[in-house]
Design a protein around this motif. Structure first.
Motif, mmCIF file in Angstrom:
data_model
loop_
_atom_site.group_PDB
_atom_site.id
_atom_site.type_symbol
_atom_site.label_atom_id
_atom_site.label_comp_id
_atom_site.label_asym_id
_atom_site.label_seq_id
_atom_site.Cartn_x
_atom_site.Cartn_y
_atom_site.Cartn_z
ATOM 1 N N HIS A 176 0.848 -1.175 0.000
ATOM 2 C CA HIS A 176 0.000 0.000 0.000
ATOM 3 C C HIS A 176 0.892 1.236 0.000
ATOM 4 O O HIS A 176 2.098 1.143 0.227
ATOM 5 C CB HIS A 176 -0.897 -0.005 1.237
ATOM 6 C CG HIS A 176 -2.239 0.617 1.020
ATOM 7 N ND1 HIS A 176 -2.392 1.954 0.733
ATOM 8 C CD2 HIS A 176 -3.489 0.102 1.049
ATOM 9 C CE1 HIS A 176 -3.688 2.220 0.596
ATOM 10 N NE2 HIS A 176 -4.372 1.121 0.773
ATOM 11 N N TYR A 177 0.295 2.411 -0.256
ATOM 12 C CA TYR A 177 1.061 3.647 -0.206
ATOM 13 C C TYR A 177 0.927 4.359 1.136
ATOM 14 O O TYR A 177 1.598 5.373 1.379
ATOM 15 C CB TYR A 177 0.641 4.590 -1.340
ATOM 16 C CG TYR A 177 -0.784 5.085 -1.225
ATOM 17 C CD1 TYR A 177 -1.070 6.260 -0.541
ATOM 18 C CD2 TYR A 177 -1.839 4.388 -1.801
ATOM 19 C CE1 TYR A 177 -2.370 6.719 -0.433
ATOM 20 C CE2 TYR A 177 -3.143 4.841 -1.704
ATOM 21 C CZ TYR A 177 -3.393 6.003 -1.016
ATOM 22 O OH TYR A 177 -4.694 6.450 -0.902
ATOM 23 N N ASN A 178 0.043 3.857 2.006
ATOM 24 C CA ASN A 178 -0.091 4.428 3.347
ATOM 25 C C ASN A 178 -0.460 3.330 4.335
ATOM 26 O O ASN A 178 -0.594 2.156 3.960
ATOM 27 C CB ASN A 178 -1.126 5.562 3.366
ATOM 28 C CG ASN A 178 -2.535 5.082 3.062
ATOM 29 O OD1 ASN A 178 -2.799 3.891 2.985
ATOM 30 N ND2 ASN A 178 -3.451 6.016 2.883
ATOM 31 N N LEU A 181 -5.509 0.330 8.896
ATOM 32 C CA LEU A 181 -5.571 -0.730 9.897
ATOM 33 C C LEU A 181 -5.759 -2.127 9.302
ATOM 34 O O LEU A 181 -5.081 -3.072 9.741
ATOM 35 C CB LEU A 181 -6.682 -0.415 10.910
ATOM 36 C CG LEU A 181 -6.628 -1.173 12.234
ATOM 37 C CD1 LEU A 181 -5.252 -1.072 12.875
ATOM 38 C CD2 LEU A 181 -7.696 -0.642 13.185
ATOM 39 N N PRO A 182 -6.620 -2.332 8.315
ATOM 40 C CA PRO A 182 -6.759 -3.693 7.759
ATOM 41 C C PRO A 182 -5.450 -4.241 7.193
ATOM 42 O O PRO A 182 -5.202 -5.451 7.262
ATOM 43 C CB PRO A 182 -7.812 -3.513 6.649
ATOM 44 C CG PRO A 182 -8.603 -2.326 7.062
ATOM 45 C CD PRO A 182 -7.619 -1.409 7.724
ATOM 46 N N SER A 183 -4.608 -3.361 6.651
ATOM 47 C CA SER A 183 -3.333 -3.823 6.083
ATOM 48 C C SER A 183 -2.366 -4.295 7.157
ATOM 49 O O SER A 183 -1.455 -5.081 6.881
ATOM 50 C CB SER A 183 -2.683 -2.695 5.275
ATOM 51 O OG SER A 183 -3.523 -2.286 4.221
ATOM 52 N N LEU A 184 -2.527 -3.802 8.396
ATOM 53 C CA LEU A 184 -1.608 -4.156 9.475
ATOM 54 C C LEU A 184 -1.952 -5.495 10.123
ATOM 55 O O LEU A 184 -1.082 -6.116 10.744
ATOM 56 C CB LEU A 184 -1.607 -3.061 10.551
ATOM 57 C CG LEU A 184 -1.169 -1.666 10.115
ATOM 58 C CD1 LEU A 184 -1.161 -0.722 11.302
ATOM 59 C CD2 LEU A 184 0.196 -1.707 9.455
ATOM 60 N N PHE A 185 -3.191 -5.933 9.996
ATOM 61 C CA PHE A 185 -3.606 -7.157 10.684
ATOM 62 C C PHE A 185 -2.789 -8.363 10.225
ATOM 63 O O PHE A 185 -2.372 -9.186 11.032
ATOM 64 C CB PHE A 185 -5.096 -7.430 10.443
ATOM 65 C CG PHE A 185 -6.000 -6.485 11.183
ATOM 66 C CD1 PHE A 185 -5.579 -5.832 12.313
ATOM 67 C CD2 PHE A 185 -7.301 -6.252 10.739
ATOM 68 C CE1 PHE A 185 -6.417 -4.954 13.001
ATOM 69 C CE2 PHE A 185 -8.145 -5.396 11.418
ATOM 70 C CZ PHE A 185 -7.703 -4.736 12.543
ATOM 71 N N VAL A 198 -13.299 -4.394 17.035
ATOM 72 C CA VAL A 198 -13.515 -2.953 17.244
ATOM 73 C C VAL A 198 -13.634 -2.244 15.900
ATOM 74 O O VAL A 198 -14.513 -1.390 15.708
ATOM 75 C CB VAL A 198 -12.366 -2.351 18.074
ATOM 76 C CG1 VAL A 198 -12.479 -0.826 18.116
ATOM 77 C CG2 VAL A 198 -12.371 -2.910 19.487
ATOM 78 N N LEU A 199 -12.753 -2.603 14.951
ATOM 79 C CA LEU A 199 -12.807 -1.980 13.624
ATOM 80 C C LEU A 199 -14.133 -2.267 12.933
ATOM 81 O O LEU A 199 -14.786 -1.345 12.406
ATOM 82 C CB LEU A 199 -11.655 -2.500 12.764
ATOM 83 C CG LEU A 199 -11.676 -2.093 11.282
ATOM 84 C CD1 LEU A 199 -11.549 -0.589 11.128
ATOM 85 C CD2 LEU A 199 -10.574 -2.801 10.505
ATOM 86 N N LEU A 200 -14.549 -3.524 12.941
ATOM 87 C CA LEU A 200 -15.795 -3.896 12.269
ATOM 88 C C LEU A 200 -16.994 -3.223 12.942
ATOM 89 O O LEU A 200 -17.869 -2.671 12.264
ATOM 90 C CB LEU A 200 -15.960 -5.416 12.288
ATOM 91 C CG LEU A 200 -17.190 -5.976 11.566
ATOM 92 C CD1 LEU A 200 -17.145 -5.620 10.083
ATOM 93 C CD2 LEU A 200 -17.279 -7.485 11.754
ATOM 94 N N SER A 201 -17.024 -3.248 14.278
ATOM 95 C CA SER A 201 -18.156 -2.671 15.010
ATOM 96 C C SER A 201 -18.234 -1.165 14.805
ATOM 97 O O SER A 201 -19.311 -0.622 14.517
ATOM 98 C CB SER A 201 -18.037 -2.985 16.507
ATOM 99 O OG SER A 201 -18.004 -4.376 16.731
ATOM 100 N N LEU A 260 -14.913 -2.801 4.200
ATOM 101 C CA LEU A 260 -15.753 -3.979 4.376
ATOM 102 C C LEU A 260 -15.333 -5.138 3.475
ATOM 103 O O LEU A 260 -15.842 -6.241 3.622
ATOM 104 C CB LEU A 260 -17.223 -3.617 4.118
ATOM 105 C CG LEU A 260 -17.836 -2.623 5.109
ATOM 106 C CD1 LEU A 260 -19.308 -2.382 4.776
ATOM 107 C CD2 LEU A 260 -17.713 -3.114 6.550
ATOM 108 N N MET A 261 -14.393 -4.890 2.542
ATOM 109 C CA MET A 261 -13.916 -5.989 1.693
ATOM 110 C C MET A 261 -12.784 -6.729 2.398
ATOM 111 O O MET A 261 -12.082 -6.144 3.233
ATOM 112 C CB MET A 261 -13.440 -5.447 0.344
ATOM 113 C CG MET A 261 -12.146 -4.650 0.401
ATOM 114 S SD MET A 261 -11.670 -3.941 -1.202
ATOM 115 C CE MET A 261 -11.418 -5.418 -2.165
ATOM 116 N N PRO A 262 -12.579 -8.010 2.117
ATOM 117 C CA PRO A 262 -11.475 -8.747 2.729
ATOM 118 C C PRO A 262 -10.129 -8.145 2.338
ATOM 119 O O PRO A 262 -9.944 -7.666 1.220
ATOM 120 C CB PRO A 262 -11.619 -10.168 2.151
ATOM 121 C CG PRO A 262 -13.015 -10.246 1.645
ATOM 122 C CD PRO A 262 -13.393 -8.857 1.230
ATOM 123 N N THR A 263 -9.178 -8.149 3.292
ATOM 124 C CA THR A 263 -7.844 -7.637 3.018
ATOM 125 C C THR A 263 -7.045 -8.683 2.258
ATOM 126 O O THR A 263 -6.692 -9.726 2.809
ATOM 127 C CB THR A 263 -7.118 -7.282 4.327
ATOM 128 O OG1 THR A 263 -7.922 -6.358 5.061
ATOM 129 C CG2 THR A 263 -5.770 -6.658 4.050
#
Length: 308
Positions: A176-178, A181-185, A198-201, A260-263
């Motif tokens: 990614h260029y930045n 949070l989903p990219s860090l999981f 927490v992110l999803l909620s 909301l899309m899968p990482t």
């Protein structure tokens, strides 16, 4: 104890948009122009709204905060992107990455709340025009704006607190260029279930909550516009909402699809991220200036005032 054998990562490599040198030069020029235009357009909106007394109404008070948010939103990611496009070492520290995540949430969540506030403002203006001044008092407008900022800060804080405790030791490359949070999981060797929940909620509650307020406001607006007998009256009423509606579709469409899309590291993730964090802050002032005669007239008055 399972983490003892891992070496903890202190910085990430941002793979960016492309590894090809000629594409990096092209992207640098492109995003530099976009960033400069974004800053210029949003600063112009702030100056015009502040300087022109004809725009001293709630709609433009909210628009000034939207312009400031777009200024901040773009500045969270684009300067680091430009730096990495020129640098051989395309890295960002873990703390810097988490700071970027926090400010992305703060800017994005606040903007979503502010757009729902602007939808309510249009609902009152069209459905209750005779009591618009009473319903949209200065105290209420300020309360709605600071409430939006506070909710944005709360959502950002709720998401960043679990992320701070994550350990990163699986990989140091972010496709990614930045930092999002989903990219860090997928880079974490810690349990991400709490952070993911927490992110999803928070995404569902804030996204669906603000979407419901916008949809409800526009349902009432459409009902009122349909009941207007003259076609010119219907056209005028709809024109006051078209700019806001375009902004809502640009931000919500790309942000929902991104979070909301899968990482998966798909190029679509980059496309949606560029859409809501780079393109939307650029086009918002253009949308409001091109589709709004009052803003166009105010720009001309302001230019004449300062040029003379």
């Amino acid at each position: 104890m399972a983490l003892v054998n891992h070496s903890t990562i202190s910085e990430f490599i941002l793979l960016g948009l492309s590894a090809a040198p000629h594409f990096q030069a092209f992207f640098f020029v492109l995003f530099l122009e976009i960033y400069l235009l974004t800053l210029t357009g949003n600063l112009m909106m702030l100056v015009v709204i502040k300087a022109d007394s004809h725009l001293d109404i709630p709609m433009y008070f909210f628009l000034s905060h939207l312009s400031f948010l777009d200024f901040c939103f773009s500045s969270v990611t684009v300067p680091k992107l430009l730096q990495n496009l020129l640098s051989q070492k395309k890295t960002i520290s873990v703390n810097g990455c988490l700071a970027q995540v926090f400010f992305l949430f703060e800017s994005g969540a606040t903007e979503a709340c502010l757009l729902s506030v602007m939808a309510y403002d249009r609902f009152v203006a069209i459905c209750h025009p005779l009591v618009y001044g009473q319903m949209m008092s200065n105290e209420l407008c300020k309360g709605l704006v600071w409430g939006s900022w506070s909710l944005g800060f709360l959502i950002a804080l709720l998401n960043i607190l679990p992320a701070i405790n994550l350990d990163f030791c699986v990989d140091d490359s972010i496709p990614h260029y930045n930092c999002e949070l989903p990219s860090l999981f997928r880079l974490s060797c810690s349990d991400v279930s709490t952070s993911f929940t927490v992110l999803l909620s928070s995404s569902l509650i804030s996204g669906l909550g603000t979407s419901f307020l916008i949809l409800y406001s526009y349902a009432r607006i459409v009902s009122t516009i349909v009941s207007i007998s003259s076609s010119s009256g219907r056209s005028k009423a709809f024109s006051t909402c078209s700019s806001h509606l375009t902004t809502v579709l640009l931000l919500y469409g790309s942000a929902f699809l991104r979070y909301l899309m899968p990482t998966s590291g798909s190029p679509l993730e980059l496309v949606f991220s560029v859409q809501y964090s780079v393109v939307t802050p650029l086009v918002n002032p253009i949308i409001y200036s091109l589709k709004n005669n009052e803003v166009q007239a105010a720009v001309k008055r302001t230019l004449r005032k300062y040029l003379h």
